[in-house]
Write a protein that holds these residues in place. Structure first.
Motif, PDB file in Angstrom:
ATOM      1  N   ARG A 210      37.288  33.912  32.831  1.00  0.00           N
ATOM      2  CA  ARG A 210      38.101  33.978  33.709  1.00  0.00           C
ATOM      3  C   ARG A 210      39.493  33.817  32.330  1.00  0.00           C
ATOM      4  N   ARG A 211      40.063  34.916  33.108  1.00  0.00           N
ATOM      5  CA  ARG A 211      41.309  35.332  32.193  1.00  0.00           C
ATOM      6  C   ARG A 211      42.604  34.366  32.644  1.00  0.00           C
ATOM      7  N   ASP A 212      43.270  33.796  31.504  1.00  0.00           N
ATOM      8  CA  ASP A 212      44.126  32.837  31.835  1.00  0.00           C
ATOM      9  C   ASP A 212      45.547  33.517  31.598  1.00  0.00           C
ATOM     10  N   PRO A 213      46.313  33.592  30.947  1.00  0.00           N
ATOM     11  CA  PRO A 213      47.827  33.750  30.963  1.00  0.00           C
ATOM     12  C   PRO A 213      47.630  33.329  30.176  1.00  0.00           C
ATOM     13  N   ARG A 214      49.105  34.656  29.681  1.00  0.00           N
ATOM     14  CA  ARG A 214      49.535  34.088  28.574  1.00  0.00           C
ATOM     15  C   ARG A 214      50.070  32.690  27.788  1.00  0.00           C
ATOM     16  N   GLY A 215      49.138  32.438  26.563  1.00  0.00           N
ATOM     17  CA  GLY A 215      49.890  30.927  26.243  1.00  0.00           C
ATOM     18  C   GLY A 215      51.602  30.791  26.821  1.00  0.00           C
ATOM     19  N   ALA A 216      51.415  31.596  25.358  1.00  0.00           N
ATOM     20  CA  ALA A 216      53.945  30.665  25.466  1.00  0.00           C
ATOM     21  C   ALA A 216      53.536  32.414  24.548  1.00  0.00           C
ATOM     22  N   GLY A 217      54.798  32.499  24.275  1.00  0.00           N
ATOM     23  CA  GLY A 217      55.281  34.381  24.350  1.00  0.00           C
ATOM     24  C   GLY A 217      55.204  35.129  24.572  1.00  0.00           C
ATOM     25  N   LYS A 218      55.696  36.423  24.798  1.00  0.00           N
ATOM     26  CA  LYS A 218      56.300  37.726  26.036  1.00  0.00           C
ATOM     27  C   LYS A 218      54.887  38.439  25.685  1.00  0.00           C
ATOM     28  N   SER A 219      54.289  39.422  26.903  1.00  0.00           N
ATOM     29  CA  SER A 219      53.411  40.515  26.025  1.00  0.00           C
ATOM     30  C   SER A 219      54.550  41.314  25.546  1.00  0.00           C
ATOM     31  N   LYS A 220      53.509  42.425  25.268  1.00  0.00           N
ATOM     32  CA  LYS A 220      54.401  43.462  24.261  1.00  0.00           C
ATOM     33  C   LYS A 220      54.009  44.396  25.364  1.00  0.00           C
ATOM     34  N   TRP A 221      53.666  44.536  26.629  1.00  0.00           N
ATOM     35  CA  TRP A 221      53.662  46.109  27.437  1.00  0.00           C
ATOM     36  C   TRP A 221      54.378  45.488  28.321  1.00  0.00           C
ATOM     37  N   ASN A 222      55.047  46.398  28.728  1.00  0.00           N
ATOM     38  CA  ASN A 222      55.630  47.254  29.704  1.00  0.00           C
ATOM     39  C   ASN A 222      55.228  48.263  30.265  1.00  0.00           C
ATOM     40  N   TYR A 223      55.417  48.800  31.516  1.00  0.00           N
ATOM     41  CA  TYR A 223      54.957  49.884  32.777  1.00  0.00           C
ATOM     42  C   TYR A 223      55.423  51.209  31.769  1.00  0.00           C
ATOM     43  N   TRP A 224      56.188  51.479  30.599  1.00  0.00           N
ATOM     44  CA  TRP A 224      56.284  53.005  30.313  1.00  0.00           C
ATOM     45  C   TRP A 224      55.320  53.250  29.136  1.00  0.00           C
ATOM     46  N   LYS A 225      54.481  51.049  28.332  1.00  0.00           N
ATOM     47  CA  LYS A 225      53.660  51.660  27.543  1.00  0.00           C
ATOM     48  C   LYS A 225      52.501  51.258  28.275  1.00  0.00           C
ATOM     49  N   LEU A 226      52.542  51.290  29.255  1.00  0.00           N
ATOM     50  CA  LEU A 226      50.771  51.086  30.082  1.00  0.00           C
ATOM     51  C   LEU A 226      51.181  52.577  30.338  1.00  0.00           C
ATOM     52  N   TRP A 227      52.124  53.259  31.147  1.00  0.00           N
ATOM     53  CA  TRP A 227      52.005  54.946  31.445  1.00  0.00           C
ATOM     54  C   TRP A 227      51.056  55.364  29.520  1.00  0.00           C
TER      55      TRP A 227
END
Ligand code: UDP
Ligand code: MG
Length: 343
Positions: A210-227
């Motif tokens: 089971r993948r948990d949400p991030r512990g703290a801080g922010k993901s470095k991904w945004n939709y432009w990066k994902l694209w």
């Protein structure tokens, strides 16, 4: 006769095998202490010796300082400090290059990959699998849109690319020594790691978690990066878009030819009062669009060829501190030698 048992490469390392854990980190000062605590607790319980390879990917917070402290306090901590931010894929590759273990585990710093799963990964490695990947059963803390687009992407790349990339799988996995050795031979600049992990082959096995949400801080991904990540994945493993461009071009050419025929016929038979501005515009715009799109697709590949032909090294190191476990053993050894010489 083929003997499955005999043909298995002896793995599981046996006595004294070393397990390396590679952690790429970019500005992770908030979560890193918790990760280190949980990871060491897991590693302490293993019957193997272990090393933790922290890769600092050009963080501009106190991530590196924390790593140095652990390196001082804990003989199994190695620190690789890259000369700038190179991105996760390359940070991970740097870690793999420097990991010494018989088995190497790659784990995110943000606690989305539970370190407690490591013993299960190791079990499968002992059973003879080279590539034991953690597959998530649930994505928490992610929007429906992200889940849906991710699932489309996996289907797409499975169809157009020649690699089978397991769905719902990140980089969290265990690789055997020979899998790591194969992987570090692939030095391409455009590193779509999910694809490369599959491309090397070897017996693979999924372990569910089971993948948990991030512990703290922010993901470095945004939709432009994902694209961009999706385009990277497709162009790294497939030339189908180039073929699509060819066929779209061919089809429009055929249609244009037939239509041209019709126009000529009409003019010859009925004569033609000047008319047809709308059709003209539609045809011009449509053809222009198709041409530009095809050029764009060609450009994507050309750009990648440009980057690859430069053959630059993947990264540079600012500092590399191997785990003190090794350096100290050597020091002790040379220390006794010295003492013997004196007496
Ligand atoms: N990371 C990195 N370099 C980067 C971006 C991310 O080493 O330029 C590391 C980050 O510290 C974390 C892992 O890659 O350990 C995953 O990053 P993140 O959580 O932002 O990605 P996500 O989990 O959203 O895919
Ligand atoms: Mg994350």
């Amino acid at each position: 006769m083929y003997d499955e048992q005999q043909n298995r490469i002896p793995r599981g390392g046996g006595e004294g095998a070393l397990i390396s854990v590679v952690v790429p980190c970019y500005n992770e000062q908030e979560v890193l202490p918790e990760l280190y605590r949980r990871l060491s607790a897991v590693l302490d319980d293993l019957e193997y010796s272990s090393e933790i390879v922290f890769v600092n990917d050009g963080s501009n917070d106190n991530t590196l300082e924390a790593m140095f402290q652990w390196h001082q306090a804990d003989p199994r901590v190695a620190v690789i400090d890259l000369s700038r931010n190179f991105g996760k894929e390359i940070a991970m590759s740097a870690g793999l290059d420097h990991a010494k273990g018989e088995a190497v585990i790659v784990i995110d710093a943000d606690l989305q990959d539970p370190p407690e799963l490591i013993p299960t990964l190791i079990e499968q490695w002992e059973a003879g699998f080279d590539n034991v990947y953690a597959k998530r059963t649930m994505r928490e803390g992610e929007t429906i849109f992200k889940k849906k687009t991710a699932s489309w992407f996996y289907h797409l790349i499975q169809r157009v690319g020649n690699v089978r990339i397991p769905e719902d799988t990140g980089d969290f996995r265990l690789l055997s020594r020979r899998a790591v050795d194969s992987l570090i031979k692939l030095r391409e600049q455009h590193r779509f790691m999910k694809g490369l992990f599959s491309w090397i082959g070897y017996p693979s096995k999924a372990v569910l978690y089971r993948r948990d949400p991030r512990g703290a801080g922010k993901s470095k991904w945004n939709y432009w990066k994902l694209w961009n990540f999706a385009i990277e994945g497709i162009t790294s493993f497939s030339i189908v878009p180039l073929k699509i461009a060819t066929y779209v071009g061919l089809t429009t050419a055929v249609i244009a030819f037939i239509y041209g025929f019709k126009v000529i016929y009409k003019t010859l038979v009925y004569g033609d009062p000047v008319a047809g501005f709308p059709t003209l515009m539609v045809v011009i715009l449509f053809l222009g669009g198709v041409q530009l799109m095809s050029l764009g697709i060609i450009g994507e590949y050309l750009g990648r060829m440009f980057n690859e032909t430069k053959r630059r090294p993947l990264y540079f190191l600012n500092r590399h501190l191997p785990a003190r476990r090794y350096t100290e053993q050597q020091d002790e050894h040379s220390g006794t030698l010295l003492a013997q010489n004196v007496t």
